[in-house]
Scaffold this active site. Sequence first.
Site, mmCIF file in Angstrom:
data_model
loop_
_atom_site.group_PDB
_atom_site.id
_atom_site.type_symbol
_atom_site.label_atom_id
_atom_site.label_comp_id
_atom_site.label_asym_id
_atom_site.label_seq_id
_atom_site.Cartn_x
_atom_site.Cartn_y
_atom_site.Cartn_z
ATOM 1 N N HIS A 138 0.816 -1.224 0.000
ATOM 2 C CA HIS A 138 0.000 0.000 0.000
ATOM 3 C C HIS A 138 0.848 1.272 0.000
ATOM 4 O O HIS A 138 1.894 1.341 0.645
ATOM 5 C CB HIS A 138 -0.936 -0.001 1.212
ATOM 6 C CG HIS A 138 -0.183 0.004 2.513
ATOM 7 N ND1 HIS A 138 0.232 1.161 3.114
ATOM 8 C CD2 HIS A 138 0.247 -1.016 3.294
ATOM 9 C CE1 HIS A 138 0.885 0.863 4.214
ATOM 10 N NE2 HIS A 138 0.913 -0.458 4.350
ATOM 11 N N HIS A 177 12.614 -1.035 -12.003
ATOM 12 C CA HIS A 177 12.477 -2.483 -12.228
ATOM 13 C C HIS A 177 12.498 -3.175 -10.867
ATOM 14 O O HIS A 177 13.492 -3.081 -10.142
ATOM 15 C CB HIS A 177 13.638 -2.964 -13.113
ATOM 16 C CG HIS A 177 13.643 -4.445 -13.372
ATOM 17 N ND1 HIS A 177 14.573 -5.028 -14.189
ATOM 18 C CD2 HIS A 177 12.844 -5.446 -12.940
ATOM 19 C CE1 HIS A 177 14.342 -6.333 -14.256
ATOM 20 N NE2 HIS A 177 13.310 -6.605 -13.497
HETATM 21 C C1 LIG Z 1 24.399 -6.311 -6.653
HETATM 22 C C2 LIG Z 1 24.876 -6.727 -8.021
HETATM 23 C C3 LIG Z 1 24.247 -5.818 -9.090
HETATM 24 C C4 LIG Z 1 26.386 -6.609 -8.020
HETATM 25 O O1 LIG Z 1 26.891 -6.993 -9.244
HETATM 26 P P1 LIG Z 1 28.442 -6.655 -9.575
HETATM 27 O O2 LIG Z 1 28.678 -5.193 -9.413
HETATM 28 O O3 LIG Z 1 28.725 -7.311 -10.891
HETATM 29 O O4 LIG Z 1 29.196 -7.332 -8.397
HETATM 30 P P2 LIG Z 1 30.149 -8.630 -8.347
HETATM 31 O O5 LIG Z 1 29.405 -9.846 -8.814
HETATM 32 O O6 LIG Z 1 31.448 -8.270 -9.028
HETATM 33 O O7 LIG Z 1 30.405 -8.760 -6.785
HETATM 34 C C5 LIG Z 1 31.112 -7.799 -6.045
HETATM 35 C C6 LIG Z 1 31.110 -8.229 -4.596
HETATM 36 O O8 LIG Z 1 29.780 -8.060 -4.062
HETATM 37 C C7 LIG Z 1 29.259 -9.321 -3.600
HETATM 38 N N1 LIG Z 1 27.857 -9.374 -3.998
HETATM 39 C C8 LIG Z 1 27.365 -9.286 -5.266
HETATM 40 N N2 LIG Z 1 26.033 -9.340 -5.231
HETATM 41 C C9 LIG Z 1 25.677 -9.477 -3.942
HETATM 42 C C10 LIG Z 1 24.424 -9.593 -3.323
HETATM 43 N N3 LIG Z 1 23.275 -9.574 -4.023
HETATM 44 N N4 LIG Z 1 24.424 -9.685 -1.980
HETATM 45 C C11 LIG Z 1 25.568 -9.705 -1.273
HETATM 46 N N5 LIG Z 1 26.782 -9.600 -1.823
HETATM 47 C C12 LIG Z 1 26.841 -9.487 -3.150
HETATM 48 C C13 LIG Z 1 30.108 -10.387 -4.314
HETATM 49 O O9 LIG Z 1 30.129 -11.571 -3.570
HETATM 50 C C14 LIG Z 1 31.448 -9.698 -4.363
HETATM 51 O O10 LIG Z 1 32.051 -9.777 -3.107
HETATM 52 P P3 LIG Z 1 33.660 -9.924 -2.948
HETATM 53 O O11 LIG Z 1 34.222 -8.673 -3.550
HETATM 54 O O12 LIG Z 1 33.849 -10.047 -1.476
HETATM 55 O O13 LIG Z 1 34.014 -11.153 -3.725
HETATM 56 C C15 LIG Z 1 24.432 -8.180 -8.373
HETATM 57 O O14 LIG Z 1 25.227 -9.154 -7.747
HETATM 58 C C16 LIG Z 1 22.981 -8.464 -8.032
HETATM 59 O O15 LIG Z 1 22.599 -8.832 -6.931
HETATM 60 N N6 LIG Z 1 22.133 -8.254 -9.033
HETATM 61 C C17 LIG Z 1 20.738 -8.483 -8.964
HETATM 62 C C18 LIG Z 1 20.383 -9.717 -9.781
HETATM 63 C C19 LIG Z 1 18.895 -9.839 -9.967
HETATM 64 O O16 LIG Z 1 18.123 -9.576 -9.090
HETATM 65 N N7 LIG Z 1 18.483 -10.231 -11.144
HETATM 66 C C20 LIG Z 1 17.079 -10.306 -11.467
HETATM 67 C C21 LIG Z 1 16.912 -9.954 -12.902
HETATM 68 S S1 LIG Z 1 15.232 -9.960 -13.376
#
Ligand SMILES: CC(C)(COP(=O)(O)OP(=O)(O)OC[C@H]1O[C@@H](n2cnc3c(N)ncnc32)[C@H](O)[C@@H]1OP(=O)(O)O)[C@@H](O)C(=O)NCCC(=O)NCCS
Length: 215
Positions: free
Chosen positions: A141, A150
């Site tokens: 709400h 998104h």
């Molecule tokens: C947050 C996010 C955007 C980061 O992506 P990124 O910038 O490429 O980050 P990386 O994969 O290089 O990770 C960087 C660090 O953050 C950590 N990390 C990444 N995503 C995380 C998350 N969701 N929660 C906690 N830690 C996360 C990784 O483990 C890494 O840690 P380290 O440096 O200690 O190894 C991505 O991981 C994410 O969660 N995206 C959302 C995916 C999603 O919901 N998709 C749905 C599509 S419809």
Amino acid sequence: LTQTKRRNRLLLLGGGGHGRVVADMAELLGWTGIAFLDDRWPDLQSTGDWPVLGVISDAARFGETHPAAIVTVGDGATRQRLSGVLRGLGFTLPTLVHPSAVISPRATLGQGVVVMANVVVNSYARVGDDVILNTACTIDHDCRLSDSVHVSPGANLSGDVTVGERSWIGAGAAVREGIRIGFDVVVGAGAAVVSNLPDGVFATGVPARARPPKL
Ligand SMILES: CC(C)(COP(=O)(O)OP(=O)(O)OC[C@H]1O[C@@H](n2cnc3c(N)ncnc32)[C@H](O)[C@@H]1OP(=O)(O)O)[C@@H](O)C(=O)NCCC(=O)NCCS
């Protein structure tokens, strides 16, 4: 083509996985002539069961055959820019709501919004234009979602949450009630957002901690 048949023809910009989910839903809703534009054309001639007819900058050529169009690109900035181009060209941007979604009659949805299966939008929520409410997310709400937001699958926004333009809430994230999330924010998958997030940050973890975006 008769006027009615022509009106039901839908063009989708962006032929990736998200685009195919939208096409699948559009077909279920009775849209016809579903076709894509994608910059991988002419290498990419089809995506799933649907044809790719050209690149995105060809959109103007399809106004006559496909008066309705939606941008099916996950990135908010791209979706916002291309949706503006489509409106400028005179396309109608319809809002597609999956039949299994539950939308309060007291909630409002903008134009060019896609609402996937099993979404719930509760009373007095206001959702802007070109927003993606992905599979089984919940918007409670009084939430206010600005244009081109998104909300990923399974994310839950508690009551009275504000999300700024182009922000992306990751899969399965949980946002505490009354939280303010700025524009161009990325909330990681599974994060628990328990304090306000300023514009442009990445926030991950439980509880979510903000950090500047990767360059
Ligand atoms: C947050 C996010 C955007 C980061 O992506 P990124 O910038 O490429 O980050 P990386 O994969 O290089 O990770 C960087 C660090 O953050 C950590 N990390 C990444 N995503 C995380 C998350 N969701 N929660 C906690 N830690 C996360 C990784 O483990 C890494 O840690 P380290 O440096 O200690 O190894 C991505 O991981 C994410 O969660 N995206 C959302 C995916 C999603 O919901 N998709 C749905 C599509 S419809």
